[in-house]
Scaffold this active site. Structure first.
Site, PDB file in Angstrom:
ATOM      1  N   ASP A  53       5.600  -1.099  -5.431  1.00 22.47           N
ATOM      2  CA  ASP A  53       4.755  -0.090  -5.404  1.00 22.47           C
ATOM      3  C   ASP A  53       5.098   0.620  -5.913  1.00 22.47           C
ATOM      4  O   ASP A  53       6.138   0.993  -7.086  1.00 22.47           O
ATOM      5  CB  ASP A  53       4.807   0.459  -4.062  1.00 22.47           C
ATOM      6  CG  ASP A  53       6.229   0.966  -3.650  1.00 22.47           C
ATOM      7  OD1 ASP A  53       7.440   0.301  -4.071  1.00 22.47           O
ATOM      8  OD2 ASP A  53       6.413   2.036  -2.920  1.00 22.47           O
ATOM      9  N   GLU A  54       4.440   2.093  -6.306  1.00 19.63           N
ATOM     10  CA  GLU A  54       4.644   2.976  -7.207  1.00 19.63           C
ATOM     11  C   GLU A  54       5.358   2.360  -8.823  1.00 19.63           C
ATOM     12  O   GLU A  54       6.233   3.423  -8.942  1.00 19.63           O
ATOM     13  CB  GLU A  54       5.682   4.219  -7.224  1.00 19.63           C
ATOM     14  CG  GLU A  54       5.000   4.929  -5.266  1.00 19.63           C
ATOM     15  CD  GLU A  54       6.225   5.304  -4.230  1.00 19.63           C
ATOM     16  OE1 GLU A  54       5.595   6.595  -3.764  1.00 19.63           O
ATOM     17  OE2 GLU A  54       6.772   5.105  -4.212  1.00 19.63           O
ATOM     18  N   ALA A  55       4.544   1.706  -9.012  1.00 17.70           N
ATOM     19  CA  ALA A  55       5.373   1.537 -10.650  1.00 17.70           C
ATOM     20  C   ALA A  55       4.703   1.945 -11.544  1.00 17.70           C
ATOM     21  O   ALA A  55       3.648   1.730 -12.682  1.00 17.70           O
ATOM     22  CB  ALA A  55       4.617  -0.435 -11.001  1.00 17.70           C
TER      23      ALA A  55
END
Length: 519
Positions: free
Chosen positions: A330-332
């Site tokens: 997530d949230e890369a």
């Protein structure tokens, strides 16, 4: 004349106090009503004029294969009753745990519970089903059964016939031990608390920008250096392999499977700080104690990155008997879309190589993963094209919409702990949603289950965990366990309120929501 009147008033007051004390004592000793169980069972029938009482002569009888469940039940009941409650194999009066004769509808996780004047019989097709039945039995006993010291009886169980099985096979709770570290004892206490509500998966978020919490022998600085701090500073900490295995075994005894998560390629500053070679510029950044996200990334082009991932997954898989390893994803935001796809296409086969099935946050759906990969939806919308397409290809979706299931969101504007980016989540908000019809194009058959994550940016103590999880965790547990036809807020809030005295006896620091009529 004033003195006699004063004396009479005193006598009246004393009588009122005595009456109130007696009423409270009688209420504590009363059997819990059969309509107070959380999650609500599939079918509950009262048996009028029937009560079974635990006594000093009660025995627990277990079928072969049920002894572990019986011993765990006995240990719980002995603490508060002071009774011997010997466990033996076979059948008979008292409490009987049987692995045959249950209604076929119970499947592999359900149970059948019958309370007669001569005893309590729980039947199931598996030890997991029997364990679920024993958690219902605990809720049918007076609240003081949860006490850690011997209490006075009686110990009545109301006459009942219960048939029960879960709507979804997967009902999870996640604890973020990376932002703030929690000792094995704190994690085990949370396991005990969620087990009472038939949660069967514990997702441990073991790494993030602020801390790495598991020893990896081939990369030891991950834990010793990367785990040396936490949000706001402080000593942090990490689990030795023995401690992690102890947590896994403790959970397994309660029929809870641990899912470890190593977040990647983002949320990796603790790893990048520990080993310079994991950075594209070969320079280790400082340790991080803030709460921002999206700024870190493993170096996708470097081969050392995949040697690192391979080593971590190999060692973690060897410690984890459960089938899943969670790889985050997530949230890369510091990883380009092309690099993200390259990374995941390299990492997914590594997880498979070590005999595990991959779970990841829903962003992994955009790489068209194999059908065995489980995307975990954490969005705040009711539509997501990548997740919808993954479901159409055969991926099962784990539902954790942040504006319904995230236990780290504040209850309201006055809540001391928690965040607000996904909105406020009072108890009714956590309860009033349908996982099988929440995401457009993701029907009931495509949903693996539900999970309630608890992120720990603001969570520091065991009491903080409990305050944010209770009473919302039981709400989400019911959403995952009980049939949708039983979903009723007005009835649920009454049953939830009946849990209050039990939590008080347990010393559980719960939030007294004004939406719930606490007993």
């Amino acid at each position: 004349m004033r003195k006699p009147r004063l004396f009479a008033s005193i006598l009246t007051a004393l009588a009122l106090v005595a009456s109130t004390t007696l009423a409270a004592s009688q209420a504590q000793a009363a059997a819990a009503p059969i309509d107070s169980v959380v999650p609500v069972p599939v079918s509950v029938q009262s048996v009028p004029n029937v009560t079974y009482n635990l006594t000093s002569g009660t025995q627990i009888r277990a079928a072969a294969g049920a002894t572990d469940v019986a011993n765990l039940l006995a240990a719980t009941l002995r603490r508060s009753t002071g009774f011997a409650l010997p466990v033996s194999q076979g059948t008979g009066d008292g409490i009987s745990l049987q692995l045959s004769g249950a209604d076929p509808q119970v499947g592999q996780q359900g149970y059948q519970l019958d309370v007669a004047a001569s005893g309590v019989t729980i039947k199931a097709a598996s030890a997991a089903g029997l364990f679920a039945g024993t958690q219902t039995l605990r809720q049918l006993l007076p609240a003081k059964i949860e006490a850690s010291t011997v209490q006075t009886g009686p110990w009545p169980v109301p006459g009942a016939r219960i048939l029960d099985y879960p709507r979804f096979a997967h009902r999870g709770a996640m604890l973020d031990v990376a932002r703030h570290f929690f000792t094995p004892d704190v994690v085990k206490r949370y396991i005990d608390e969620i087990a009472l509500y038939k949660i069967n998966y514990m997702h441990l978020h073991l790494s993030d920008d602020q801390g790495w919490r598991i020893m990896i022998d081939s990369w030891p600085r991950l834990a010793t250096y990367g785990g040396s701090t936490q949000v706001g500073g402080g000593p942090g900490g990490h689990y030795t392999k023995a401690q992690y295995s102890e947590i896994v075994a403790y959970a397994a005894a309660r029929h809870i499977t641990v899912i470890p998560e190593i977040d990647m390629p983002g949320h990796t500053n603790a790893a990048l700080s520990s080993y310079a070679e994991l950075n594209c510029n070969n320079t280790a950044p400082p340790l991080y104690t803030g709460t921002n996200v999206g700024f870190s990334s493993l170096c996708v082009p470097k081969e050392v990155t995949y040697r690192f991932v391979d080593d971590v997954i190999r060692e973690l898989a060897a410690l984890t008997p459960g089938p899943y390893i969670h790889i985050g994803g997530d949230e890369a935001q510091s990883t380009s879309d092309a690099d993200y796809r390259t990374f995941m296409n390299r990492v997914l086969p590594i997880v498979s190589k070590y005999g595990k099935q991959t779970m990841g946050w829903h962003e992994i759906a955009k790489v068209n993963p194999p059908a065995g990969v489980v995307p975990q939806f954490w969005g705040t919308t009711t539509s997501n094209t990548s997740v919808r397409d993954a479901a159409a290809r055969g991926n099962k979706i784990l539902m954790s919409p942040a504006n319904k299931a995230y236990l780290d969101m504040k209850y309201n504007s006055s809540t001391r702990l928690g965040l607000t980016w996904a909105g406020y989540i009072e108890v009714r908000t956590a309860y009033d949603w349908n996982p099988g019809a929440y995401l457009s194009g993701v029907g009931e058959s495509a949903v693996r289950g539900v999970e309630a994550p608890l992120w720990s940016e603001t969570i520091v103590t065991r009491q903080d965990i409990e305050y944010m999880a209770f009473p919302r965790l039981p709400a989400i547990a019911e959403v995952g366990w009980s049939p949708w036809s039983k979903h009723n807020w007005d009835q649920f809030r009454q049953r939830l309120g009946a849990q209050g005295p039990r939590w008080t006896v347990m010393g559980l620091n719960y939030y007294r929501s004004t939406q719930v009529p606490w007993a």
